[in-house]
Structure formats: C-alpha cells, structure tokens
Design an enzyme around this catalytic site. Structure first.
Site, PDB file in Angstrom:
ATOM      1  CG  ASP A  54      -2.153  -0.787   1.119  1.00  0.00           C
ATOM      2  OD1 ASP A  54      -2.410  -1.112   0.181  1.00  0.00           O
ATOM      3  OD2 ASP A  54      -2.481  -1.567   2.099  1.00  0.00           O
ATOM      4  N   GLY A  55       1.810   1.200   0.706  1.00  0.00           N
ATOM      5  CA  GLY A  55       2.941   2.583   0.773  1.00  0.00           C
ATOM      6  C   GLY A  55       3.566   2.626  -0.583  1.00  0.00           C
ATOM      7  CG  ASP A 158      -0.563  12.589  22.067  1.00  0.00           C
ATOM      8  OD1 ASP A 158      -0.733  13.739  22.813  1.00  0.00           O
ATOM      9  OD2 ASP A 158      -0.306  11.718  21.873  1.00  0.00           O
ATOM     10  CB  THR A 169      -8.784   0.438   6.545  1.00  0.00           C
ATOM     11  OG1 THR A 169      -8.376   1.123   4.838  1.00  0.00           O
ATOM     12  CG2 THR A 169     -10.812  -0.064   6.136  1.00  0.00           C
ATOM     13  CB  ALA A 170      -4.572   3.653   6.973  1.00  0.00           C
ATOM     14  CB  ALA A 193      -4.080  10.733  22.709  1.00  0.00           C
TER      15      ALA A 193
HETATM   16  P1  NAD Z   1       3.678   2.222   6.555  1.00  0.00           P
HETATM   17  O1  NAD Z   1       4.893   1.354   6.526  1.00  0.00           O
HETATM   18  O2  NAD Z   1       4.255   1.601   7.779  1.00  0.00           O
HETATM   19  O3  NAD Z   1       2.982   0.667   6.917  1.00  0.00           O
HETATM   20  C1  NAD Z   1       1.626   1.464   7.365  1.00  0.00           C
HETATM   21  C2  NAD Z   1       0.759  -0.369   6.638  1.00  0.00           C
HETATM   22  O4  NAD Z   1      -0.739   0.061   6.983  1.00  0.00           O
HETATM   23  C3  NAD Z   1       0.720  -0.603   6.138  1.00  0.00           C
HETATM   24  O5  NAD Z   1       0.731  -1.839   7.128  1.00  0.00           O
HETATM   25  C4  NAD Z   1      -0.439  -0.786   5.172  1.00  0.00           C
HETATM   26  O6  NAD Z   1      -0.118  -2.318   4.350  1.00  0.00           O
HETATM   27  C5  NAD Z   1      -1.432  -0.294   6.049  1.00  0.00           C
HETATM   28  N1  NAD Z   1      -2.094   0.764   4.689  1.00  0.00           N
HETATM   29  C6  NAD Z   1      -1.570   1.846   4.535  1.00  0.00           C
HETATM   30  N2  NAD Z   1      -2.863   1.740   3.626  1.00  0.00           N
HETATM   31  C7  NAD Z   1      -3.485   2.018   4.413  1.00  0.00           C
HETATM   32  C8  NAD Z   1      -5.174   1.426   3.804  1.00  0.00           C
HETATM   33  N3  NAD Z   1      -5.496   2.820   3.161  1.00  0.00           N
HETATM   34  N4  NAD Z   1      -6.276   0.879   4.826  1.00  0.00           N
HETATM   35  C9  NAD Z   1      -5.950   0.310   5.717  1.00  0.00           C
HETATM   36  N5  NAD Z   1      -4.545  -0.046   5.892  1.00  0.00           N
HETATM   37  C10 NAD Z   1      -3.681   0.788   5.256  1.00  0.00           C
HETATM   38  O7  NAD Z   1       3.563   3.366   6.261  1.00  0.00           O
HETATM   39  P2  NAD Z   1       3.512   3.274   4.628  1.00  0.00           P
HETATM   40  O8  NAD Z   1       3.080   2.273   3.930  1.00  0.00           O
HETATM   41  O9  NAD Z   1       4.419   4.437   4.504  1.00  0.00           O
HETATM   42  O10 NAD Z   1       1.894   3.814   4.801  1.00  0.00           O
HETATM   43  C11 NAD Z   1       1.788   5.451   5.426  1.00  0.00           C
HETATM   44  C12 NAD Z   1       0.742   5.094   5.604  1.00  0.00           C
HETATM   45  O11 NAD Z   1       0.335   4.637   7.340  1.00  0.00           O
HETATM   46  C13 NAD Z   1      -0.313   6.107   6.424  1.00  0.00           C
HETATM   47  O12 NAD Z   1      -1.357   6.773   5.192  1.00  0.00           O
HETATM   48  C14 NAD Z   1      -1.000   6.034   7.804  1.00  0.00           C
HETATM   49  O13 NAD Z   1      -2.297   5.681   7.200  1.00  0.00           O
HETATM   50  C15 NAD Z   1      -0.873   5.096   8.331  1.00  0.00           C
HETATM   51  N6  NAD Z   1       0.012   4.946   9.176  1.00  0.00           N
HETATM   52  C16 NAD Z   1      -0.547   4.383  10.604  1.00  0.00           C
HETATM   53  C17 NAD Z   1      -0.196   4.347  11.927  1.00  0.00           C
HETATM   54  C18 NAD Z   1      -1.068   3.557  13.080  1.00  0.00           C
HETATM   55  O14 NAD Z   1      -1.524   2.594  12.587  1.00  0.00           O
HETATM   56  N7  NAD Z   1      -0.929   4.050  14.297  1.00  0.00           N
HETATM   57  C19 NAD Z   1       0.123   4.798  12.441  1.00  0.00           C
HETATM   58  C20 NAD Z   1       1.094   6.436  11.566  1.00  0.00           C
HETATM   59  C21 NAD Z   1       1.235   5.700   9.721  1.00  0.00           C
END
Ligand code: NAD
Length: 276
Positions: A54-55, A158, A169-170, A193
């Site tokens: 996805d990234g 925060d 879903t992310a 938070a």
């Molecule tokens: P990353 O490599 O840390 O990947 C984060 C995870 O999020 C991966 O498993 C990816 O498959 C999943 N993901 C990405 N988009 C998604 C979506 N639309 N629905 C479900 N899962 C999804 O970081 P990255 O690849 O650079 O991706 C950046 C994304 O990481 C940001 O857009 C943010 O949504 C997510 N993120 C999540 C958290 C958290 O859940 N606590 C924190 C920071 C960032």
C-alpha cells in the site's frame, strides 16, 4: 518539431519498491507488456502500475497526482494482499491479459484536499489518499476545530487526523475511527489522545463530514507542528490554519475482474477466518 503519431496504444508507467520480489515482478511485467505492444513510459501515462505494498501505491499516487483526471492506477502486492492492490506477485500473467482486454473501465474514490495557511500569508495545497495528520512537536496541541465556520470544539491532545474513506482502514482505524465504504463521499475527523476531564472537553468520538463541508484546524500556539500527508511528513513553525475538504478530483483505479469487494478486504485484513 517532431510530431509523435498517436497510435492508440496505452502508455503504462511502473513503480516498484526496492526488494528482490518487487524487482522480479517489475522485470516480468516490463517484458510481458512490451511484447503485448504497450508503451512503457513514466511520462503522461494512461495507467500506473505500483508494485510493492500500500505504501508503494501511496508513492505512485503522489508522483502522478497532477494527472489524477486522466490516469488509472493498479497495484500488484508482493507481500500480503493490501487495500490498494488487486493483484498478487503470482498474478502477473493475468494482469497482462486483463490489460490487453481493458476497455477503460474504472472505479473511483474520493481524495482529500489539504489547504495549509501560514502566518506569512503563504498557502500550500496537498492531496491525501489516506489521511492528513496535524501534531504539535513539544507539548499538548491546543487547537480550535471549525466545521463550516462553526466553532465545534477546542481540542487538547496529541493531534488530529482527517481521513478519506479508503484511508479509514489505515491510521484512522487505529485511532478508533469508523471504517467507511470508499464510495461514501465523506471525510472523517479522528482525535489522537484527546484530554477529556472537567476542564477540557471534546466530542471524543470521530466525526464523519459530508463532501460539501469543510473542516479547519487553528492551532493556538506559535510552535513547531508536523503535518503528515499519507507517507510524508512536513514540519512548520508558522501555521495559521489547516483546511480540509473532499477534493474535486478522485483517484481512479483500473476496474478489473480482480477488484475484490471492500468488505472482503476488510474481513481478510482484520478478521480472517475465525473458527466459530
Ligand atoms: P508503513 O510502512 O508503516 O505502513 C503502514 C501499514 O498501513 C501497512 O501495513 C499498510 O499496508 C497499511 N495501510 C496503508 N494504507 C492503508 C489503508 N488505506 N487501509 C489499510 N491499511 C493501510 O507506512 P507507509 O507504507 O508509509 O504508509 C503510510 C500510512 O501508514 C499512513 O497513510 C497511515 O495511514 C499509516 N499509519 C498508521 C499508523 C497507525 O496505524 N498507528 C501510524 C502512522 C501511519
């Protein structure tokens, strides 16, 4: 001046993450698509194939976001099935066949427009496919939250995240936000938070705001803030306000027989096959 003759052949750009599996898929696709008569180019593509997770699709979106109205995306996952990726690494032949039969069909989802207003009058505009998140660096973020010019609440905590339906879903989900079907044209505000006690009060739950509405966050303190837009983070010392709305443009994905139902993806990613 040399005129390039339009041949009707589709132009395909490919982007792959740097690992042996993705690079192998890249090579296989490059060879197969060339043999099938496609034009492989990173310039003005009709279709962008992202190879990785996805990234990688997020990176492809940002590389080609200036062409959103004309380009369609398709993702090949080289790990587990992702949210933006319809094909797996072993589906390459099937992808080539589907591209050969492609009629231009697409599935479109909303993206977020982020308007950053700086204290020096400068305005910066970003687009997010998943979400944008505002956080204060050193201390609790205090910010006024406006929805359509209405002072909704004063937030302390925060930070705040505003996500698209496909981004629900992310990060949004980790923050306790709701999962939205991507055809719902709305954005979701989720708290990170928040401080809630007898002195400070916010709604506490996430809020889903329709397409025509606008959200603005006005940080109270002159301080350093981070604004994350999908997989990129920017740092600013002079933020006046950050505005959010659903963008006019949408992201288009190639509609293929491989495009699985959203609910199947959600189940596969978060629930799996639980024995009952
Ligand atoms: P990353 O490599 O840390 O990947 C984060 C995870 O999020 C991966 O498993 C990816 O498959 C999943 N993901 C990405 N988009 C998604 C979506 N639309 N629905 C479900 N899962 C999804 O970081 P990255 O690849 O650079 O991706 C950046 C994304 O990481 C940001 O857009 C943010 O949504 C997510 N993120 C999540 C958290 C958290 O859940 N606590 C924190 C920071 C960032």
């Amino acid at each position: 001046m040399i005129q390039t003759k339009y041949t009707g052949r589709k132009r395909i750009a490919m982007m792959a993450s740097r690992n042996p599996k993705s690079e192998a898929v890249y090579e296989q696709l490059f060879k197969g698509l060339k043999e099938a008569g496609f034009i492989l180019t990173s310039k003005q593509p009709d279709i962008v194939i992202s190879i990785g997770g996805d990234g990688m699709l997020l990176s492809a979106f940002h590389k080609y976001e200036h062409l959103l109205n004309t380009v369609r995306f398709v993702g090949v996952h080289t790990g587990h099935l992702g949210f933006y990726t319809d094909y797996r690494d072993y589906d390459v032949e099937e992808l080539i066949e589907n591209l050969k039969m492609d009629t231009g069909a697409k599935i479109s989802y909303p993206v977020l427009r982020v308007i950053l207003q700086l204290k020096n009058g400068e305005k910066l505009v970003y687009r997010a496919l998943n979400e944008a998140t505002l956080k204060r660096f050193s201390k609790t973020m205090v910010a006024d939250v406006m929805i359509n010019q209405v002072h909704f609440e004063q937030f302390r905590g925060d930070g705040l995240s505003i996500s698209t339906p496909t981004g629900s879903t992310a990060y949004n989900k980790s923050l306790g936000g709701a999962v939205l079907h991507p055809t719902i044209e709305a954005m979701q505000l989720a708290e990170i938070a928040s401080l809630n006690n007898r002195v400070y009060r916010t709604l506490g739950s996430s809020v889903v705001v329709p397409k025509k509405d606008k959200i603005a966050i006005l940080p109270k303190h002159n301080d350093r803030y981070s604004l994350s837009v999908d997989n990129k983070t920017y740092v600013f010392d002079n933020i006046e306000a950050v505005g959010f709305q659903i963008d006019q443009a949408k992201i288009h994905f190639l509609a293929t027989p491989k495009h699985t139902s959203f609910w199947e993806r959600v189940k596969d990613a978060f629930i799996g096959d639980v024995e009952s």
